[in-house]
Design an enzyme around this catalytic site. Structure first.
Site: not given
Length: 719
Positions: A61, A100, A103, A123
């Site tokens: 992110a 992310g 992910e 994270e």
């Protein structure tokens, strides 16, 4: 952005482009949604490959967006759309796939990784959890125990380990995109139903409850009050016990709680602070960070005690050739064995070759004659260090940088013993030097920008968080530590026990309380420094009471227990007792408690009950107050420097953001009020008087931490 090109006639190659790490910003997410949508609906496209530009897949992110309202396509539906497609989608992972980014790769049907790539869900280190399906998909892919370990620690894995765990389908040492394109052609036309991780059942071992109970106990113990690792366990448990969509809802709920927490703000502040520390102008007006640093290929380390050995290992692991100098024959032999062992263990852990051949030993200072940089690491004796710097100035070639690992002595005083004081800086490492992340780079009034830049760059090469600080007794870290430790001793005089003080500080989040830390470091080190400075004895100057030094309160407790030969873990006795000399398990010592009672009686002190709040406020607020004084004095450029020093060098809990950030979270007005209260109660402790910068900040309505130095500069200019 994301660009799509058709390659090999039937493969849609989607390339993420957002330097430097192809973070999933709103623009990139929109690009992925658009290009994937077109590729899946294009009849010419039989398979899709997603890669990143410039050898990096995706760093996750865009953290800068966390502070702004959400814009652009949400990440979760974007990944779901990729996974739900009926054409094979392959992630071509080069460089990194973090957060992310991983992910996104887990939402793809296949994953091909380059041998040098690294993968992880970090994270938790930002006070969050992987909330784009990571906590639900990863356990379905690699099993609950492995997923729990990776998600709760945020640990990165190599491509080889990822393959072993089952995170990736293939590892290549060749061109990753070409390998992924070829792989995608091989699976084109096949059903991807079995490759959708959200549709897979989560492997559930028979002892599921026991597994999660053990994981929760382990995480609570290691987290020391951080809430994100606990939420990570709860999210993985949802993956193991709930259908996928319900698990996603639980992941979303947990993330919402974390995202709005003070801990997440603190940890994200640390993330950015680590990246901005140290960039400031030297007192002579020159900017060190715009000066060209010299490349160091050959260095010398003088003194091979604990610190010298660790520094030698850190340099060698960086690829620097090291001349390790120790004049004591026995110490030299022990150091050779210790350094070799550390280098071999490090190489085994990293899976590479040991840099043993880079280290050469000598009992003579003359061996440092042709090195680029010297780091002096003998014990804290100013006379000895002066003599070494005088000799080095004569022995070394004219341009050699001369650095000292002193933890608090006057760098300018050492520089004055050399021919070129502008080439002298402090490089204050923290034990163990090859492990601890912090490096304080201390410049004196005559240190050149080039010398500071070179030390900072060398620290960066060694993987350190390097912070440039001014020259004063104790610099930043140890200058702040002194009142913190003094308050802890004063609390013992007034009725507390080492166990109480340490318990409060450990509950706050420190790995070790102040007294356990002192036992680990060795009480004799500070005692020797105080004796050399003439600060021990019945009263200094003579005639003063034992508990007064230069007209201010002083606690001789540490001196008195050192006189009993109690130096901490090394002797098996200190503030605590240990099962043997060198033992590490601290237990309460009845002798110490009797000693404290006797000491109070001799000095007319009446023990009182001290609560947890007073321990925390007196220890932490005095440390914070000294931090404000350091900012006033220009020893640190900004509060982020101080916070980085304490998080990476002194064990300040990251989820508390650092002492200066914590002061802002508590409220500057409250810190001021409490310091005023304790200063009234203890007027013989000058450093309890609130700093003028703290007063000015409260008078300015307690601005956010990023604006503190504006207030400081305005006040200084008015003066």
């Amino acid at each position: 952005m994301a660009q799509c090109t058709l390659v090999s006639g039937s493969v849609a190659l989607i390339t993420l482009h957002s330097p430097p790490v192809n973070a999933l910003s709103a623009v990139v997410r929109q690009g992925i949604v658009d290009t994937v949508g077109r590729a899946l609906s294009d009849p010419k496209v039989k398979s899709v490959v997603i890669c990143g530009q410039n050898g990096t897949f995706c760093g996750g992110a865009d953290i800068k967006e966390f502070a702004r309202p959400m814009s652009g396509p949400p990440l979760v539906p974007m990944i779901h759309a990729i996974e739900a497609g009926d054409k094979p989608v392959v992630a071509a992972i080069e460089g990194i796939a973090f957060g992310g980014g991983l992910e996104l790769a887990l939402g793809c049907h296949y994953r091909i990784a380059h041998a040098k790539s690294r993968l992880g869900l970090p994270e938790v280190s930002l006070g969050l959890l992987p909330a784009a399906g990571g906590s639900q998909r990863l356990p379905r892919l690699i099993g609950i125990p492995a997923a729990l370990e990776l998600i709760t620690t945020g640990r990165h894995v190599t491509a080889a380990e990822a393959l072993k765990l089952g995170m990736v389908d293939q590892v290549t040492e060749q061109n990753t995109v070409e390998a992924a394109v070829k792989f995608s052609q091989g699976v084109a036309g096949r059903s991807v139903d079995a490759c959708r991780l959200s549709a897979r059942p989560c492997p559930s071992p028979p002892d599921l409850d026991a597994l999660f109970e053990e994981a929760m106990q382990r995480v609570r113990q290691s987290a020391r009050g951080a809430i994100a690792p606990v939420a990570c366990v709860q999210a993985v448990r949802a993956a193991a016990t709930l259908p996928y969509l319900e698990g996603m809802e639980r992941e979303k709920e947990l993330m919402a709680t974390l995202f709005n927490s003070g801990q997440a703000r603190a940890m994200q502040y640390c993330f950015f602070a680590q990246r901005v520390v140290g960039k400031w102008t030297l007192p002579n007006g020159a900017r060190w960070d715009t000066s060209k640093a010299r490349h160091i290929s050959k260095a010398a380390v003088i003194g091979l005690g604990t610190m010298g050995r660790g520094i030698t290992v850190a340099l060698a692991q960086t690829g620097v050739s090291v001349i390790a100098v120790e004049t004591q024959e026995r110490q030299l032999a022990e150091a050779k064995q210790a350094v070799s062992g550390m280098l071999e263990r490090g190489a085994k852990r990293r899976g590479g070759a040991s840099p043993l051949g880079l280290v050469h030993y000598s009992p003579h200072l003359q061996a440092a004659a042709d090195v680029d940089l010297v780091i002096e690491a003998v014990f804290e004796d100013m006379a000895l260090k002066k003599e070494i710097f005088h000799q080095l100035s004569a022995v070394c070639k004219p341009g050699t940088l001369l650095c000292t690992n002193t933890s608090g002595l006057d760098v300018d005083c050492l520089a004055s013993k050399t021919k070129k004081p502008e080439l002298v800086v402090g490089m204050h490492f923290f034990a163990p030097a090859h492990v601890m992340k912090l490096l304080e780079v201390v410049y004196g009034p005559r240190s050149s920008p080039e010398a500071v830049a070179t030390a900072m760059q060398l620290g960066k090469r060694m993987g350190k968080v390097s912070v440039a600080v001014g020259n004063c007794p104790g610099f930043v870290g140890n200058r702040m530590l002194k009142p913190y430790m003094e308050q802890a001793s004063f609390l013992l005089e007034e009725g507390a026990t080492p166990e109480l003080v340490d318990q409060v500080l450990e509950e706050f989040g420190f790995a070790m309380g102040v007294f356990k830390m002192s036992d680990l470091s060795g009480l004799d080190v500070g005692w020797r420094i105080r004796k050399e400075a003439g600060q021990t004895g019945p009263g200094v100057p003579s005639g003063q009471p034992m508990r007064v030094r230069q007209g201010r309160r002083y606690s001789p407790l540490a001196d008195l227990i050192c006189e009993q030969g109690r130096f901490g873990q090394k002797t098996g006795r200190g503030w605590y007792q240990y099962d043997k000399p060198g033992g590490q398990v601290a237990s309460s010592d009845p002798w110490l408690h009797s000693f404290l009672e006797e000491y109070r009686a001799q000095n007319g002190l009446v023990a009182r009950r001290i609560n947890h709040q007073e321990v925390l406020e007196r220890c932490l607020y005095t440390l914070i107050n000294e931090g404000f004084r350091i900012l006033e004095d220009g020893i640190a450029a900004m509060p982020q420097d101080i916070d980085a020093i304490y998080v990476f060098g002194y064990g300040w809990p990251r989820h508390r953001g650092g002492p200066m950030f914590y002061a802002g979270m508590v409220g500057l007005a409250r810190v001021l009020e409490k310091l005023e209260h304790y200063h009234q109660v203890h007027p013989d402790v000058p450093y309890l008087e609130p700093s003028s910068l703290l007063r000015r900040l409260v008078a300015s309505s307690s601005p956010p931490i990023q604006r503190w130095m504006q207030v400081n500069k305005m006040s200084q200019s008015q003066l």
